[in-house]
Design a protein around this motif. Structure first.
Motif, PDB file in Angstrom:
ATOM      1  N   LEU A  16      53.665  17.411 -55.611  1.00 55.46           N
ATOM      2  CA  LEU A  16      54.915  18.164 -55.564  1.00 55.46           C
ATOM      3  C   LEU A  16      54.949  19.225 -56.659  1.00 55.46           C
ATOM      4  O   LEU A  16      55.339  20.365 -56.423  1.00 55.46           O
ATOM      5  CB  LEU A  16      56.113  17.221 -55.689  1.00 55.46           C
ATOM      6  N   VAL A  17      54.522  18.853 -57.856  1.00 52.39           N
ATOM      7  CA  VAL A  17      54.533  19.797 -58.977  1.00 52.39           C
ATOM      8  C   VAL A  17      53.580  20.964 -58.696  1.00 52.39           C
ATOM      9  O   VAL A  17      53.903  22.123 -58.966  1.00 52.39           O
ATOM     10  CB  VAL A  17      54.174  19.077 -60.300  1.00 52.39           C
TER      11      VAL A  17
ATOM     12  N   GLY B  73      49.197  12.659 -49.582  1.00 51.46           N
ATOM     13  CA  GLY B  73      48.963  13.853 -50.389  1.00 51.46           C
ATOM     14  C   GLY B  73      48.537  15.061 -49.588  1.00 51.46           C
ATOM     15  O   GLY B  73      48.215  16.096 -50.155  1.00 51.46           O
ATOM     16  N   ARG B  74      48.541  14.954 -48.253  1.00 55.21           N
ATOM     17  CA  ARG B  74      48.199  16.112 -47.427  1.00 55.21           C
ATOM     18  C   ARG B  74      49.368  17.084 -47.436  1.00 55.21           C
ATOM     19  O   ARG B  74      50.526  16.682 -47.417  1.00 55.21           O
ATOM     20  CB  ARG B  74      47.872  15.696 -45.997  1.00 55.21           C
ATOM     21  N   VAL B  75      49.069  18.383 -47.458  1.00 49.23           N
ATOM     22  CA  VAL B  75      50.089  19.422 -47.538  1.00 49.23           C
ATOM     23  C   VAL B  75      50.038  20.245 -46.256  1.00 49.23           C
ATOM     24  O   VAL B  75      48.970  20.674 -45.815  1.00 49.23           O
ATOM     25  CB  VAL B  75      49.861  20.325 -48.767  1.00 49.23           C
TER      26      VAL B  75
ATOM     27  N   ARG C 224      56.859   8.471 -51.376  1.00 46.85           N
ATOM     28  CA  ARG C 224      55.713   7.691 -51.815  1.00 46.85           C
ATOM     29  C   ARG C 224      54.535   8.566 -52.260  1.00 46.85           C
ATOM     30  O   ARG C 224      53.515   8.047 -52.682  1.00 46.85           O
ATOM     31  CB  ARG C 224      55.248   6.761 -50.703  1.00 46.85           C
ATOM     32  N   SER C 225      54.669   9.888 -52.145  1.00 48.08           N
ATOM     33  CA  SER C 225      53.581  10.778 -52.533  1.00 48.08           C
ATOM     34  C   SER C 225      53.518  10.906 -54.057  1.00 48.08           C
ATOM     35  O   SER C 225      54.474  10.606 -54.767  1.00 48.08           O
ATOM     36  CB  SER C 225      53.755  12.158 -51.897  1.00 48.08           C
ATOM     37  N   ARG C 226      52.351  11.365 -54.531  1.00 50.37           N
ATOM     38  CA  ARG C 226      52.175  11.539 -55.970  1.00 50.37           C
ATOM     39  C   ARG C 226      53.016  12.712 -56.442  1.00 50.37           C
ATOM     40  O   ARG C 226      53.137  13.734 -55.764  1.00 50.37           O
ATOM     41  CB  ARG C 226      50.706  11.800 -56.292  1.00 50.37           C
TER      42      ARG C 226
END
Length: 140
Positions: A115-116, A69-71, A109-111
């Motif tokens: 992305l949203v 979940g790191r951006v 595999r990220s949540r």
């Protein structure tokens, strides 16, 4: 007649202090002069698709979302993934150019919420040319 004076002869020894200093200086030199690519450390598995079209763009704004979940926007990591922090980081990286293409590379595999949140923030900032990066599905 006594030939020895009773003293133990001096044995030669190697001073390790100067050797350790030289090794530490070499290590510091290598750490300071080496550049690390943060993106190569990320293990991202892109989702698959059937289409084989490739978007050829010049210098797009790249947004990476890893499995944890790191951006990452461009080459820098966004420490907080809330909308305000993302908005500030995107504005800092893209400047005033809202016609610039944006490529979002989200790990499969990220949540979905990560992305949203990224896509919603891009839309609120006025970006309309947003692309999702995928890999072609392997055909048997």
């Amino acid at each position: 007649m006594r030939l020895s004076s009773g003293r133990v002869p001096d044995e030669p020894e190697i001073s390790l202090v100067s050797l350790i200093d030289v090794v530490f200086c070499l290590i510091i030199f290598l750490v300071v002069t080496t550049s690390f690519d943060h993106r190569s450390a990320l293990k991202i598995v892109l989702p698959t698709t059937d289409s084989r079209t490739e978007a050829r763009v010049e210098q797009p704004l790249t947004v990476l979302i890893d499995a944890d979940g790191r951006v990452f926007i461009g080459n820098s990591e966004v420490l907080k993934t809330d909308a305000a922090s993302l908005r500030a980081a995107i504005t800092r990286e893209a400047g005033a150019d809202r016609q610039r293409q944006v490529v979002v590379r989200a790990d499969a595999r990220s949540r979905t919420q990560n992305l949203v949140t990224v896509m919603d923030t891009l839309g609120q900032l006025g970006f309309t040319r947003i692309h999702l990066a995928t890999t072609p599905e392997a055909r048997p």
